[in-house]
Design a protein around this motif. Structure first.
Motif, mmCIF file in Angstrom:
data_model
loop_
_atom_site.group_PDB
_atom_site.id
_atom_site.type_symbol
_atom_site.label_atom_id
_atom_site.label_comp_id
_atom_site.label_asym_id
_atom_site.label_seq_id
_atom_site.Cartn_x
_atom_site.Cartn_y
_atom_site.Cartn_z
ATOM 1 N N VAL A 60 0.918 -1.035 -0.012
ATOM 2 C CA VAL A 60 0.006 -0.196 -0.014
ATOM 3 C C VAL A 60 0.878 1.240 -0.016
ATOM 4 O O VAL A 60 0.624 2.004 -0.751
ATOM 5 C CB VAL A 60 -0.999 0.031 1.123
ATOM 6 C CG1 VAL A 60 -1.825 1.403 1.224
ATOM 7 C CG2 VAL A 60 -1.602 -1.232 1.308
ATOM 8 N N ALA A 61 1.685 1.072 0.986
ATOM 9 C CA ALA A 61 2.702 2.541 0.922
ATOM 10 C C ALA A 61 3.363 2.721 -0.330
ATOM 11 O O ALA A 61 3.622 4.121 -0.596
ATOM 12 C CB ALA A 61 3.755 2.209 2.261
ATOM 13 N N THR A 62 3.735 1.852 -1.332
ATOM 14 C CA THR A 62 4.465 1.939 -2.381
ATOM 15 C C THR A 62 3.570 2.157 -3.636
ATOM 16 O O THR A 62 4.089 2.488 -4.821
ATOM 17 C CB THR A 62 5.451 0.898 -2.752
ATOM 18 O OG1 THR A 62 4.542 -0.307 -2.715
ATOM 19 C CG2 THR A 62 6.449 0.616 -1.738
ATOM 20 N N GLY A 63 2.179 2.117 -3.257
ATOM 21 C CA GLY A 63 1.325 2.255 -4.389
ATOM 22 C C GLY A 63 0.909 0.988 -5.266
ATOM 23 O O GLY A 63 0.121 1.142 -6.240
ATOM 24 N N ASN A 64 1.524 0.092 -4.843
ATOM 25 C CA ASN A 64 1.251 -1.183 -5.714
ATOM 26 C C ASN A 64 -0.172 -1.681 -5.385
ATOM 27 O O ASN A 64 -0.620 -2.668 -6.176
ATOM 28 C CB ASN A 64 2.279 -2.339 -5.458
ATOM 29 C CG ASN A 64 3.752 -2.042 -6.035
ATOM 30 O OD1 ASN A 64 3.733 -1.762 -6.994
ATOM 31 N ND2 ASN A 64 4.598 -2.108 -5.205
ATOM 32 N N ALA A 65 -0.728 -1.160 -4.398
ATOM 33 C CA ALA A 65 -2.236 -1.647 -3.929
ATOM 34 C C ALA A 65 -2.597 -0.268 -3.220
ATOM 35 O O ALA A 65 -2.084 0.574 -2.711
ATOM 36 C CB ALA A 65 -2.352 -2.632 -2.961
ATOM 37 N N GLU A 66 -3.827 0.004 -4.037
ATOM 38 C CA GLU A 66 -4.439 1.422 -3.643
ATOM 39 C C GLU A 66 -4.966 1.218 -2.064
ATOM 40 O O GLU A 66 -4.880 2.381 -1.503
ATOM 41 C CB GLU A 66 -5.781 1.865 -4.530
ATOM 42 C CG GLU A 66 -5.560 1.758 -5.851
ATOM 43 C CD GLU A 66 -5.907 0.372 -6.658
ATOM 44 O OE1 GLU A 66 -6.517 0.750 -7.775
ATOM 45 O OE2 GLU A 66 -5.375 -0.705 -6.257
ATOM 46 N N LEU A 67 -5.188 0.265 -1.597
ATOM 47 C CA LEU A 67 -5.676 0.059 -0.238
ATOM 48 C C LEU A 67 -5.142 -1.283 0.175
ATOM 49 O O LEU A 67 -5.071 -2.414 -0.623
ATOM 50 C CB LEU A 67 -6.885 0.526 -0.049
ATOM 51 C CG LEU A 67 -8.062 -0.542 -0.253
ATOM 52 C CD1 LEU A 67 -9.497 -0.015 0.149
ATOM 53 C CD2 LEU A 67 -8.219 -0.571 -1.974
ATOM 54 N N GLY A 68 -5.258 -1.487 1.495
ATOM 55 C CA GLY A 68 -5.112 -2.791 2.021
ATOM 56 C C GLY A 68 -5.511 -2.880 3.826
ATOM 57 O O GLY A 68 -5.507 -1.804 4.390
ATOM 58 N N PHE A 69 -5.596 -3.917 4.260
ATOM 59 C CA PHE A 69 -5.711 -4.429 5.730
ATOM 60 C C PHE A 69 -4.468 -4.297 6.182
ATOM 61 O O PHE A 69 -3.509 -5.300 5.681
ATOM 62 C CB PHE A 69 -6.735 -5.456 5.946
ATOM 63 C CG PHE A 69 -8.051 -5.236 5.546
ATOM 64 C CD1 PHE A 69 -8.963 -4.629 6.352
ATOM 65 C CD2 PHE A 69 -8.621 -5.832 4.169
ATOM 66 C CE1 PHE A 69 -10.373 -4.747 6.222
ATOM 67 C CE2 PHE A 69 -9.806 -5.827 4.000
ATOM 68 C CZ PHE A 69 -10.775 -5.088 4.761
ATOM 69 N N VAL A 70 -4.142 -3.396 7.343
ATOM 70 C CA VAL A 70 -2.870 -3.433 8.142
ATOM 71 C C VAL A 70 -3.296 -3.390 9.465
ATOM 72 O O VAL A 70 -4.484 -3.379 9.981
ATOM 73 C CB VAL A 70 -2.122 -2.255 7.586
ATOM 74 C CG1 VAL A 70 -1.819 -2.191 6.016
ATOM 75 C CG2 VAL A 70 -2.729 -1.160 8.055
#
Length: 250
Positions: A174-184
């Protein structure tokens, strides 16, 4: 001059011999607890003179490594079942297991305003990628799948999920923009009462099983006083303040 130099040498050698070596404890730490652990380990070394050698990763992977003889002396898991299992298998010291924190899950995006306060962005399903940790080895990943199940979204987002080996890798997606969002883990994006960047929905605890995180002394740490000292320090008020500042409850 020679006698004086000899006397100094004897005194120096005696000091070296009598000064105790710095005690170390090898700790396996669930990835979600990386930031608080770094602070607690530094405080522990400063306050006690003992050193923590920490390894960070997924709880399930640590379990496999411990079963195969890894030299860890204390485990800080992301669940309560793994330490209990290790205890039942004779790989952890009976009576040392306790819950050091209860974690919270968050849906997070590095973009400001992308995730709304109610998590409706999930239902709109306009994103391309949703990051989660591997649910087979990472309890926060398992909690994420439980949330999707509760919301009836498992099938709808299945093709968009990207799995990290642990919660740190999921956060990096998510931080690198490879996923727009995520569960953390909330602790990864939270400090002193606020989200540290981007946008997030703090997932209600009712949508997943409690993320009780237990610690235990492993059999390899049974005879290491530094292992016991660290576990006691983790229970203390100074560590508790650090843990709470990252969004955990005690």
């Amino acid at each position: 001059m020679r006698l004086r130099s000899f006397g100094f040498l004897v005194a120096f050698v005696a000091a070296v011999v009598t000064t105790p070596a710095l005690a170390q404890v090898h700790v396996a730490v669930a990835a979600n607890f990386t930031a608080p652990m770094q602070i607690i380990a530094a405080d522990f070394e400063k306050d006690t003179g003992n050193k923590v050698v920490a390894s960070f990763g997924a709880t399930g992977q640590f379990y496999a490594q411990i079963k195969n003889g890894a030299p860890f002396e204390v485990l800080l898991a992301a669940d309560d079942s793994t330490p209990a299992k290790l205890e039942s298998e004779g790989l952890a010291v009976s009576g040392t297991r306790f819950t050091y924190a209860t974690g919270a899950l968050a849906l997070w995006s590095a973009r400001d305003g992308y995730v709304d306060a109610n998590g409706d962005v999930l239902k709109k399903n306009q994103f391309r990628h949703l990051a989660i940790a591997n649910p087979k080895t990472a309890p926060y990943g398992l909690a994420a799948t439980q949330v999707l199940d509760k919301l009836g979204l498992t099938r709808a987002v299945a093709s968009k999920i990207v799995e990290g080996q642990n919660i740190s890798q999921a956060q990096q997606f998510v931080a690198t923009g490879n996923a727009e969002l995520g569960f953390v883990a909330l602790s990864q994006i939270y400090k002193n009462g606020k989200i540290t960047g981007g946008s997030a929905w703090i997932v209600p605890a009712s949508l997943h099983e409690p993320i009780k995180q237990d610690a235990v002394v492993l059999v390899k740490g049974r005879d290491n006083p530094a292992a016991r000292a660290f576990v006691e320090y983790l229970k203390g008020p100074k560590a508790a303040e650090v843990i709470k500042s990252f969004g955990y409850t005690l």
